[in-house]
Design an enzyme around this catalytic site. Structure first.
Site, PDB file in Angstrom:
ATOM      1  N   ASP A 199      53.042  37.777  31.002  1.00 47.20           N
ATOM      2  CA  ASP A 199      51.694  37.417  31.094  1.00 47.20           C
ATOM      3  C   ASP A 199      51.747  38.460  29.436  1.00 47.20           C
ATOM      4  OD1 ASP A 199      49.221  36.735  31.637  1.00 47.20           O
ATOM      5  OD2 ASP A 199      48.993  37.705  32.927  1.00 47.20           O
ATOM      6  N   VAL A 236      40.079  37.349  39.413  1.00 49.46           N
ATOM      7  CA  VAL A 236      41.273  37.677  41.496  1.00 49.46           C
ATOM      8  C   VAL A 236      40.772  39.227  41.182  1.00 49.46           C
ATOM      9  CG1 VAL A 236      43.619  38.189  41.613  1.00 49.46           C
ATOM     10  CG2 VAL A 236      43.545  36.481  40.339  1.00 49.46           C
ATOM     11  N   ALA A 285      36.515  46.738  34.533  1.00 48.77           N
ATOM     12  CA  ALA A 285      37.224  45.718  34.023  1.00 48.77           C
ATOM     13  C   ALA A 285      36.963  44.181  35.078  1.00 48.77           C
ATOM     14  CB  ALA A 285      38.644  45.832  33.666  1.00 48.77           C
ATOM     15  N   SER A 286      36.828  43.570  34.920  1.00 44.93           N
ATOM     16  CA  SER A 286      36.750  42.236  35.987  1.00 44.93           C
ATOM     17  C   SER A 286      37.081  41.133  35.688  1.00 44.93           C
ATOM     18  CB  SER A 286      35.127  42.111  36.464  1.00 44.93           C
ATOM     19  OG  SER A 286      35.008  41.543  37.557  1.00 44.93           O
ATOM     20  N   ALA A 287      38.049  40.813  36.296  1.00 42.94           N
ATOM     21  CA  ALA A 287      38.641  38.770  36.482  1.00 42.94           C
ATOM     22  C   ALA A 287      38.449  38.495  37.719  1.00 42.94           C
ATOM     23  CB  ALA A 287      39.882  38.777  35.650  1.00 42.94           C
ATOM     24  N   LYS A 297      43.343  49.130  41.572  1.00 39.08           N
ATOM     25  CA  LYS A 297      42.910  47.040  40.925  1.00 39.08           C
ATOM     26  C   LYS A 297      42.315  47.242  42.715  1.00 39.08           C
ATOM     27  CE  LYS A 297      44.919  43.536  39.109  1.00 39.08           C
ATOM     28  NZ  LYS A 297      46.357  42.748  38.386  1.00 39.08           N
ATOM     29  N   GLN A 341      39.073  43.093  40.327  1.00 41.98           N
ATOM     30  CA  GLN A 341      38.662  43.722  39.453  1.00 41.98           C
ATOM     31  C   GLN A 341      39.032  45.853  39.653  1.00 41.98           C
ATOM     32  OE1 GLN A 341      34.109  43.554  39.930  1.00 41.98           O
ATOM     33  NE2 GLN A 341      34.575  45.988  40.976  1.00 41.98           N
ATOM     34  N   VAL A 342      39.109  46.338  38.355  1.00 45.32           N
ATOM     35  CA  VAL A 342      39.327  47.758  38.077  1.00 45.32           C
ATOM     36  C   VAL A 342      38.765  49.118  38.019  1.00 45.32           C
ATOM     37  CG1 VAL A 342      41.217  49.004  36.552  1.00 45.32           C
ATOM     38  CG2 VAL A 342      41.626  47.018  36.821  1.00 45.32           C
TER      39      VAL A 342
END
Length: 547
Positions: free
Chosen positions: A284, A132, A128-130, A149, A134-135
C-alpha cells in the site's frame, strides 16, 4: 440500517448517477430486464459527467466500504476500461472523525486502564481519520512520542453488511452477464473481503510492521517505526511517531536540497529488495503512506507507515517473475509464453505459438520508446490482460505486486522524470538469478533440504511396499499387476539413479566452489561435526541405494 434498507439506498444511488447505462440490458434474463425497465431511471436526467466520474461519485456517496473497493478496482485494468480506472484513482476516503470520547473508551476497554494512566499526554483531536480507523498523537509515561491508531466503532458490522450485498451483486453478474464467467466478479469481491478484513486486525498490521522493520534493520534505504506491543491490541495500535516530509510534497523536498534522483532510485531498490530478497512487501505504498527523512539531503531515507496490506510471493512465483522480466527485456517472447504455462498461470493446453504472437503484439510497441519511458507496471498490466484472453487464472499476489509497482513507478517519476527503472532493476534481477541457480544457490538448497531427505529416506521402502500392496489388492488381473509392478520398479530405479547423479553433481559443485576459496583446507578443517555427519549420512544413503 437493515439489509433491505441498505439495498434500497444502493439502488437509489445507482439511479441518481444513471449507472444503468453501464449494464448490458439485452444480455440480462427477463426478470432483471423487467426490474430495470420499471426502476425510476426516468426521474433522474443523465448527469453531464463521464461514466468514470459518475461511478466514482456513486461509490463515494455509498461510503467507505465501496470507496475502498473502488480504490482496489482502479488497479484492475484487466477488469475496467482505462477511463474508468483513471477516474477511480481519484477516489477520496472522506470520512469524518468519530468523537474522541469513543476513541478513549475503545482504548480503555482494550488496554484495561484509564487513558490518563496509560499516557502522559493524549491529544483529543485526531491527526488523521479514515474509513477503518483514526489516529491520535500521544506521549507515553517514559516520554516517548507515539501515535495511537484506534479502530472505528461499528465498522465490522458495516463491512459485513456491505460485503454481503457485494457478493449478491457479483453473483448475479457472474451468472447472467456474458463476461461474468471470464472476469470472475465473485473472486474479485472475495479478494477484497480478505484485504479489508486484514485491515480490521491492528495486531496483524503491527506484526507486518515488525517483520518489515526486522527486514530493513539498519538499512540506509528505509526506516520502519517500532511497534509498542505492550499497548497494541486488535482494536488499538501504538507506534513510534515519525517526522518527515510527505513524499508527494516535491517543492518541500527540493527546498530541503534532497537529491531527487537518489530518492527515486532508492524507491525502486526498496521495491525489488522486498520482492526478491524478502518475499514480503508493503503493498500500500501510495504517497500518503510514505515520508522522507531529509536529515542527510544527499542520501535521503524513506519512512513508511500503514502496514495493513502486505504481499508475499512463493519462491516459484519469484523465479517466474524475475525470468519473465529478464526475458521481456531480451524480447524473448517465446520464453515469456512458456514461463506462463510452466508456472500454471495459464492452462497447460495453451498453444505456445498463439500465446507468443499475442505477447509480441502487445510488447513490441513498448520497445519503440526510450528505456527510461518503459513502465514495468504497465508492462505487467498489458501482459496479464493478454494472458486473461488465454484463460489466465487471477493471481491475487501478482495483482498486489502490479499495483505496488505502479505506485513505486509513479512516485519515482514524479520525483525524477528521467528515472530509468530498467537500469536500476536489471543488476538486481540478474544478481538474484545468479544466487538462486548458481553453485552457491544449489549448495544452499542442499543445506536446507538434505536433513529432511535423510529423515524421510528410512520410510521410503515401507511407502513403496504399501503402494505395491494397495495395487495388488485393487483387483486387476495378475498380468496387469506384474506389468504395473515392473513399471514401478523401473521408474523407482530411474528415480534413484537421477537422485544419485543429482547429489553427486551438487557435491562436485560444492567442492569446486570450496576449492576456489582461499584457505580452503583450513575452512574444511573448521567445519562443525554436524556438517560432516550430514555429508556422511548422505553418502551412506547413496551407497545403500546403489546396491
Amino acid at each position: 440500517m437493515t439489509r433491505l434498507q441498505r439495498l434500497f439506498r444502493i439502488a437509489w444511488v445507482f439511479c441518481r448517477y444513471r449507472l444503468d447505462t453501464f449494464l448490458p440490458l439485452s444480455e440480462l434474463p427477463t426478470p432483471l430486464k423487467i426490474f430495470f425497465l420499471l426502476a425510476p431511471w426516468h426521474l433522474f436526467p443523465q448527469p453531464k459527467l463521464s461514466r468514470g466520474d459518475r461511478l466514482r461519485l456513486a461509490l463515494e456517496e455509498l461510503g467507505p466500504v465501496f470507496v475502498k473497493f473502488g480504490q482496489i478496482l482502479s488497479t484492475r485494468r484487466d477488469l475496467l476500461p482505462d477511463d474508468m480506472a483513471e477516474s477511480l484513482k481519484q477516489l477520496q476516503d472522506r470520512v469524518p472523525p468519530f468523537p474522541s470520547e469513543q476513541a478513549r473508551g475503545i482504548i480503555e476497554k482494550s488496554l484495561g486502564a484509564p487513558v490518563s494512566e496509560l499516557f502522559a499526554e493524549f491529544s483529543p483531536d485526531p491527526m488523521a481519520s479514515a474509513s477503518v480507523a483514526q489516529v491520535h498523537a500521544a506521549t507515553l509515561p517514559n516520554g516517548q512520542k507515539v501515535v495511537v491508531k484506534v479502530l472505528r466503532p461499528g465498522i465490522e458490522k458495516v463491512i459485513r453488511q456491505d460485503l454481503g450485498l457485494m457478493y449478491l451483486m457479483a453473483g448475479l453478474l457472474e451468472k447472467y452477464w456474458s463476461e461474468g464467467k471470464r472476469l470472475h466478479p465473485v473472486e474479485v469481491v472475495a479478494d477484497y473481503d480478505s484485504t479489508i478484513h486484514d485491515e480490521l486486525d491492528l495486531q496483524r498490521e503491527a506484526a507486518n510492521a515488525s517483520q518489515l522493520r526486522r527486514n530493513f534493520e539498519n538499512s540506509p534505504l528505509i526506516y520502519i517505526p517500532f511497534i509498542d506491543w505492550d499497548y497494541t491490541r486488535k482494536s488499538v495500535l501504538v507506534m513510534e511517531r515519525i517526522h518527515g516530509i510527505p513524499i508527494a510534497d516535491v517543492p518541500a523536498l527540493e527546498k530541503a536540497g534532497v537529491n531527487m534522483r537518489v530518492l527515486a532510485e532508492k524507491g525502486v531498490e526498496i521495491f525489488f529488495t522486498q520482492v526478491f530478497r524478502d518475499s514480503f512487501f508493503h503493498a500500500d505504498m501510495h504517497p500518503g503512506n510514505i515520508f522522507v527523512d531529509v536529515s542527510n539531503p544527499a542520501d535521503p531515507k524513506y519512512i513508511a507507515i500503514d502496514f495493513g496490506i502486505v504481499g508475499t510471493l512463493a519462491p516459484d512465483d519469484q523465479s517466474y517473475l524475475a525470468r519473465n522480466l529478464l526475458a521481456f527485456f531480451r524480447r524473448d517472447y517465446r520464453q515469456v509464453a512458456q514461463l506462463h504455462i510452466q508456472s500454471g498461470w495459464v492452462p497447460p493446453e495453451t498453444r505456445v505459438n498463439e500465446f507468443e504472437a499475442a505477447i509480441r503484439t502487445v510488447c513490441e510497441p513498448i520497445f519503440e520508446r526510450p528505456l527510461k519511458d518503459i513502465s514495468f507496471g504497465h508492462f505487467l498490466l498489458r501482459l496479464f490482460q493478454t494472458a486473461r484472453r488465454f484463460n489466465m487464472e487471477v493471481q491475487p499476489q501478482l495483482v498486489l505486486l502490479q499495483k505496488t509497482l505502479l505506485n513505486v513507478e509513479g512516485l519515482g517519476r514524479q520525483l525524477y522524470p528521467d528515472l530509468d527503472l530498467w537500469s536500476t532493476a536489471q543488476p538486481f534481477l540478474e544478481d538474484w538469478m545468479r544466487k538462486r541457480i548458481g553453485p552457491s544457490g544449489l549448495i544452499k538448497s542442499l543445506q536446507n533440504h538434505l536433513p529432511s531427505w535423510l529423515e524421510q529416506s528410512p520410510e521410503m521402502p515401507q511407502l513403496v511396499h504399501d503402494a505395491l500392496l494397495q495395487i495388488r489388492s485393487s483387483g486387476p488381473t495378475e498380468a496387469q499387476n506384474r506389468a504395473t509392478l515392473a513399471l514401478m520398479k523401473e521408474q523407482q530405479l530411474r528415480s534413484e539413479r537421477r537422485w544419485r547423479r543429482g547429489f553427486i553433481a551438487l557435491v562436485l559443485a560444492g567442492a569446486a566452489l570450496v576449492g576456489s576459496q582461499p584457505h580452503a583446507g583450513q575452512w574444511l578443517a573448521d567445519l562443525p561435526v554436524w556438517s560432516w555427519a550430514l555429508l556422511a549420512g548422505a553418502a551412506g544413503v547413496m551407497l545403500r541405494g546403489s546396491r
